[in-house]
Design a protein around this motif. Structure first.
Motif, PDB file in Angstrom:
ATOM      1  N   ALA A  44     -22.542 -22.478  27.046  1.00 15.16           N
ATOM      2  CA  ALA A  44     -21.383 -21.811  27.661  1.00 15.16           C
ATOM      3  C   ALA A  44     -21.657 -20.155  27.579  1.00 15.16           C
ATOM      4  O   ALA A  44     -21.095 -19.459  28.669  1.00 15.16           O
ATOM      5  N   VAL A  45     -22.718 -19.891  26.951  1.00 15.41           N
ATOM      6  CA  VAL A  45     -22.714 -18.250  26.925  1.00 15.41           C
ATOM      7  C   VAL A  45     -23.218 -18.027  28.291  1.00 15.41           C
ATOM      8  O   VAL A  45     -23.350 -16.812  28.572  1.00 15.41           O
ATOM      9  N   VAL A  46     -24.086 -18.722  28.950  1.00 14.82           N
ATOM     10  CA  VAL A  46     -24.658 -18.740  30.133  1.00 14.82           C
ATOM     11  C   VAL A  46     -23.591 -18.064  31.155  1.00 14.82           C
ATOM     12  O   VAL A  46     -23.976 -17.228  31.939  1.00 14.82           O
ATOM     13  N   ALA A  47     -22.626 -18.627  31.094  1.00 14.57           N
ATOM     14  CA  ALA A  47     -21.377 -18.039  31.917  1.00 14.57           C
ATOM     15  C   ALA A  47     -21.135 -16.563  31.942  1.00 14.57           C
ATOM     16  O   ALA A  47     -20.536 -15.992  32.964  1.00 14.57           O
ATOM     17  N   ARG A  48     -21.421 -16.301  30.601  1.00 16.94           N
ATOM     18  CA  ARG A  48     -21.339 -14.602  30.591  1.00 16.94           C
ATOM     19  C   ARG A  48     -22.296 -13.869  31.008  1.00 16.94           C
ATOM     20  O   ARG A  48     -22.051 -12.593  30.918  1.00 16.94           O
ATOM     21  N   ALA A  49     -23.259 -14.146  31.304  1.00 17.93           N
ATOM     22  CA  ALA A  49     -24.470 -13.499  32.242  1.00 17.93           C
ATOM     23  C   ALA A  49     -23.881 -12.109  32.782  1.00 17.93           C
ATOM     24  O   ALA A  49     -24.468 -11.214  32.674  1.00 17.93           O
ATOM     25  N   PRO A  50     -23.273 -12.650  34.078  1.00 17.52           N
ATOM     26  CA  PRO A  50     -22.761 -11.507  35.087  1.00 17.52           C
ATOM     27  C   PRO A  50     -22.272 -10.412  34.360  1.00 17.52           C
ATOM     28  O   PRO A  50     -22.144  -9.408  34.782  1.00 17.52           O
ATOM     29  N   GLU A  51     -21.358 -10.712  33.188  1.00 20.36           N
ATOM     30  CA  GLU A  51     -20.796  -9.676  32.529  1.00 20.36           C
ATOM     31  C   GLU A  51     -21.631  -8.832  31.550  1.00 20.36           C
ATOM     32  O   GLU A  51     -21.046  -7.709  31.315  1.00 20.36           O
ATOM     33  N   LEU A  52     -22.760  -9.301  31.281  1.00 23.14           N
ATOM     34  CA  LEU A  52     -23.727  -8.393  30.271  1.00 23.14           C
ATOM     35  C   LEU A  52     -25.041  -8.139  31.164  1.00 23.14           C
ATOM     36  O   LEU A  52     -26.180  -8.604  30.642  1.00 23.14           O
ATOM     37  N   PRO A  53     -25.197  -7.490  32.100  1.00 22.34           N
ATOM     38  CA  PRO A  53     -26.518  -7.248  32.857  1.00 22.34           C
ATOM     39  C   PRO A  53     -27.247  -5.960  32.414  1.00 22.34           C
ATOM     40  O   PRO A  53     -27.938  -5.407  33.083  1.00 22.34           O
ATOM     41  N   TRP A  54     -27.283  -5.822  30.996  1.00 18.24           N
ATOM     42  CA  TRP A  54     -27.708  -4.778  30.669  1.00 18.24           C
ATOM     43  C   TRP A  54     -29.283  -4.525  30.847  1.00 18.24           C
ATOM     44  O   TRP A  54     -29.940  -3.416  30.929  1.00 18.24           O
ATOM     45  N   PHE A  55     -30.054  -5.646  30.731  1.00 19.07           N
ATOM     46  CA  PHE A  55     -31.450  -5.484  30.794  1.00 19.07           C
ATOM     47  C   PHE A  55     -31.947  -5.020  32.401  1.00 19.07           C
ATOM     48  O   PHE A  55     -32.897  -4.162  32.230  1.00 19.07           O
ATOM     49  N   ASP A  56     -31.437  -5.867  33.196  1.00 16.71           N
ATOM     50  CA  ASP A  56     -32.173  -5.832  34.685  1.00 16.71           C
ATOM     51  C   ASP A  56     -31.037  -4.773  35.195  1.00 16.71           C
ATOM     52  O   ASP A  56     -31.333  -4.357  36.249  1.00 16.71           O
ATOM     53  N   ALA A  57     -30.198  -3.966  34.362  1.00 16.83           N
ATOM     54  CA  ALA A  57     -29.555  -2.934  35.073  1.00 16.83           C
ATOM     55  C   ALA A  57     -30.104  -1.576  34.583  1.00 16.83           C
ATOM     56  O   ALA A  57     -29.606  -0.627  34.923  1.00 16.83           O
TER      57      ALA A  57
END
Length: 267
Positions: free
Chosen positions: A98-111
């Protein structure tokens, strides 16, 4: 929360798997498969056969933590087909849960401001360490060109990987930290350098570049590695024209950074 790191590839020829797929399917946290690209159909099928829902979110992360990192989202039921469709090859890790669904909330790396930008850094590994580390912290891929030779020495042969990347327009910037570095690059790569923008650390490096027919896009002030990276960051932030095209999606070998014994520092 909990995470389990799971091998996605067991030894060939084993009579039976050593993995407890019933326990993994019931695991109350995130599963991270490494070495799992080529056997995705096997391990995903085993998880679903033991009750893991086919719609469980999945993220495939290739070249994890590198400037050329790629992310693909799918589900447990489609991960094998997605890998096949996209032609994904190792290295990659596959995150299941389920953690994958949070990816749009945590785009720190490619941001990060220089994410995906390739910067050529001429000079030996030791003397370019600070510059490379500052570029990497902002997401850039620092490609090291370590060969620096006196002006009266025969020019070294071009590094084939760097020559190819320059010709393809994959290197967006060249960070020049001295006049010798500028001349050495020009002797090795000639007209291929014109596809990239130059960032100069100071007046002497800028003068050397101009003498070679290359106008620096930016000059650091003050004349430090930190200011040089900041100058590149500001230029990139000013608009997309300051970036080179992204690297190809498929890259099966890591960029080389080979130190040449006895290579003099580029000043």
């Amino acid at each position: 929360s909990a995470v389990a790191l799971v091998t996605g590839r067991e030894r060939d020829g084993k009579a039976a798997s050593s993995l407890d797929y019933a326990a993994l399917a019931a695991f109350p946290g995130t599963l991270v498969f490494y070495m799992g690209v080529t056997r995705a159909e096997e391990w995903s099928g085993a998880l679903m056969a033991h009750g893991k829902p086919a719609d469980t979110p999945v993220a495939i992360v290739r070249w994890c933590t590198r400037a050329e990192q790629q992310r693909f989202r799918c589900t447990l039921g489609t991960v094998a087909a997605e890998i096949e469709r996209r032609g994904i090859r190792p290295p990659a890790v596959i995150v299941v849960g389920a953690v994958v669904a949070r990816a749009p909330e945590l785009p720190w790396f490619d941001a990060r401001p220089l994410f995906g930008l390739r910067v050529l850094v001429p000079g030996p590994l030791a003397s370019s360490r600070t510059l490379r580390h500052r570029l990497a912290r902002l997401g850039a891929d620092a490609v090291v060109e370590p060969a620096c030779r006196p002006d009266d020495a025969p020019a070294a042969e071009p590094d084939p990987d760097i020559a190819t990347a320059l010709a393809a327009g994959e290197i967006g910037w060249i960070a020049v930290t001295g006049s010798a570095a500028a001349r050495s690059l020009a002797r090795r790569y000639g007209p291929a350098l014109r596809a990239a923008r130059f960032a100069s650390i100071g007046p002497r490096a800028s003068a050397a570049l101009r003498a070679l027919g290359h106008e620096p896009a930016v000059e650091a002030s003050p004349h430090t590695s930190h200011a040089l990276v900041e100058a590149i960051r500001r230029a990139v932030a000013a608009g997309p024209a300051a970036r080179a095209p992204s690297p190809p999606a498929r890259r099966d070998a890591a960029p080389r950074a080979v130190a040449l014994p006895g290579a003099p520092a580029c000043r």
